[in-house]
Design an enzyme around this catalytic site. Structure first.
Site, PDB file in Angstrom:
ATOM      1  N   ASP A  86       0.545  60.085 -15.739  1.00  0.00           N
ATOM      2  CA  ASP A  86      -0.249  61.289 -16.075  1.00  0.00           C
ATOM      3  C   ASP A  86       0.216  61.926 -17.373  1.00  0.00           C
ATOM      4  OD1 ASP A  86       2.182  62.104 -14.700  1.00  0.00           O
ATOM      5  OD2 ASP A  86       1.336  64.111 -14.546  1.00  0.00           O
ATOM      6  N   GLU A 181       3.596  63.564 -12.416  1.00  0.00           N
ATOM      7  CA  GLU A 181       4.931  64.033 -12.790  1.00  0.00           C
ATOM      8  C   GLU A 181       4.855  65.377 -13.501  1.00  0.00           C
ATOM      9  OE1 GLU A 181       8.589  64.495 -15.306  1.00  0.00           O
ATOM     10  OE2 GLU A 181       6.515  64.431 -15.944  1.00  0.00           O
TER      11      GLU A 181
HETATM   12 ZN   LIG Z   1       7.236  62.838 -19.140  1.00  0.00          ZN
END
Ligand SMILES: [Zn+2]
Length: 418
Positions: A86, A181
């Site tokens: 992401d 994340e």
């Molecule tokens: Zn990162």
């Protein structure tokens, strides 16, 4: 040293960054955005095509794969290379148009889709180090997404390199790509049985040669203030306003120390992050950070004392202090397995780079992974100016990162007894 295929690495990276994978801090599904799966699916297919084993993409969009050992040694620990698919919610990731600037000459780079975005070597000494090399930027409207598609491309190119060079002996290598994340959920649904590695490395760091083996230890804290409520028309000597007490507590925090805006390097801090309430009841939310885990309690004690002393001056008011553990310094775990960071440092050295051991004033997926069974420092990818339109990455740095991972796989094999 074997040659890394730069063109293949660049092509891979340019392709991945064009897939929009922005995560959403307000998303309630997992992953928080469906579009993250678009890249996960591509990686799944490429890992299958490369012939890896146990290749899987699960319902949460985690991708797992295994590169089997090619060494006859029996006791080589399995190691994991991990990065996130992401990109940050801070800056658009839609229609990323990566631009490869070959033979960068040091002149200002004006990004074509927004000429107010100028990358200048006069303000970035690190950019200066890339004069004569190649760098990749976005086009001005979006971030680039090298955080963390540089890590993704580096890991994929490492796998391809190891497959092309069976003479490089290594143990079992596990590959993991995580979603979400950037919204703090990268390890929320990870299956450590599927990861199946004893030690890991996230590829999510910056400058070439950097190796991060330490993060903050982090707690949250809430001060819940209960005032005394009365009809405002008849409140004389009765009403105690919880919001005003909250204001006093915030005003009593030191102005020149103990905050994110007044600390750096290895200093810890306490930071108010939210204020919610009405006259009757008000809650102040804090984050508490320090590299020394034991110091967290001292910060809590000090904060609680400041608040209690103020609340005590308001007759009838009361407070509650609630502390929550968030994450812990990965170094507390890594010191028990010194070889994990040592071998990474050795691998970086073998590429000819100087090792820069650094501490992260924040957390990484590696901090959590270290605590759920896989000690996991963070290795450089080259990414710069992340989460912004001026994000860029040097091709040489990505190549050096691939070299590092190839050496690292070989070092784990070399250091294991027959
Ligand atoms: Zn990162």
């Amino acid at each position: 040293m074997i040659q890394i295929n730069r063109d293949a690495l660049v092509e891979r990276f340019m392709r991945y960054v064009q897939i929009d994978t922005q995560s959403d801090p307000n998303g309630t599904a997992f992953p928080t955005t469906e579009k993250q799966k678009d890249l996960s699916r591509v990686l799944l297919q490429e890992l299958i095509a490369m012939g890896l084993e146990q290749v899987e993409m699960d319902e949460y969009s985690y991708v797992y794969a295994t590169l089997p050992a090619n060494s006859s040694k029996k006791n080589i620990p399995s190691i994991c290379y991990c990065s996130h698919v992401d990109t940050a919610p801070d800056c658009s990731g839609t229609n990323v148009k990566p631009i490869l600037h070959n033979n960068y000459n040091g002149a200002d780079i004006i990004l074509p889709d927004d000429p107010s975005q100028v990358l200048s070597a006069s303000v970035s000494s690190y950019l200066k180090e890339h004069i004569g090399g190649s760098i990749i930027t976005a086009s001005g409207n979006t971030l680039l997404g090298s955080d963390d598609k540089a890590g993704v491309a580096i890991i994929m190119q490492t796998v391809q390199t190891l497959l092309n060079h069976p003479e490089v002996l290594h143990g079992e290598i596990k590959i993991v790509f995580t979603p979400d994340e950037e919204v703090g959920k990268g390890t929320a649904k990870i299956d450590m049985n599927k990861v199946g590695a004893q030690f890991g490395y996230t590829l999510d760091g910056g400058e070439a040669g950097s190796l991060e083996d330490e993060t903050f230890s982090a707690d949250g804290a809430s001060i819940i203030i209960n005032g005394v409520i009365a009809h405002p028309g008849y409140a004389k000597n009765k009403l105690v306003n919880a919001m005003k007490i909250a204001g006093e507590i915030l005003a009593a925090l030191p102005a020149t120390e103990w905050s994110p805006e007044t600390t750096e390097k290895m200093e810890g801090f306490v930071h108010p992050v939210s204020l919610n309430g009405i006259a009757e009841k008000t809650t102040i939310g804090f984050i508490v950070r320090d590299f020394k885990t034991a110091m967290l309690q001292e910060h809590h004690n000090k904060l609680k004392k400041i608040a209690e002393d103020i609340v005590a001056t308001h007759k009838g008011a009361s407070m509650e202090y609630v502390q929550q553990e968030q994450y812990r310094n990965m170094n507390d775990i890594l010191v028990q397995h010194p070889q994990v960071a040592l071998y990474a440092a050795e691998a970086i050295k073998r590429t000819g780079l100087t090792v820069k051991i650094e501490s992260i004033r924040g957390g990484t997926d590696g901090s959590r992974l270290s605590y759920i069974g896989m000690p996991c420092p963070n290795i450089f990818t080259g990414m710069q100016n992340i989460h912004s339109k001026l994000e860029w990455v040097g091709v040489n740095d990505m190549v050096k990162s691939v070299e590092t991972l190839v050496h690292l796989a070989a070092i784990w094999e070399e250091k294991t007894e027959e």
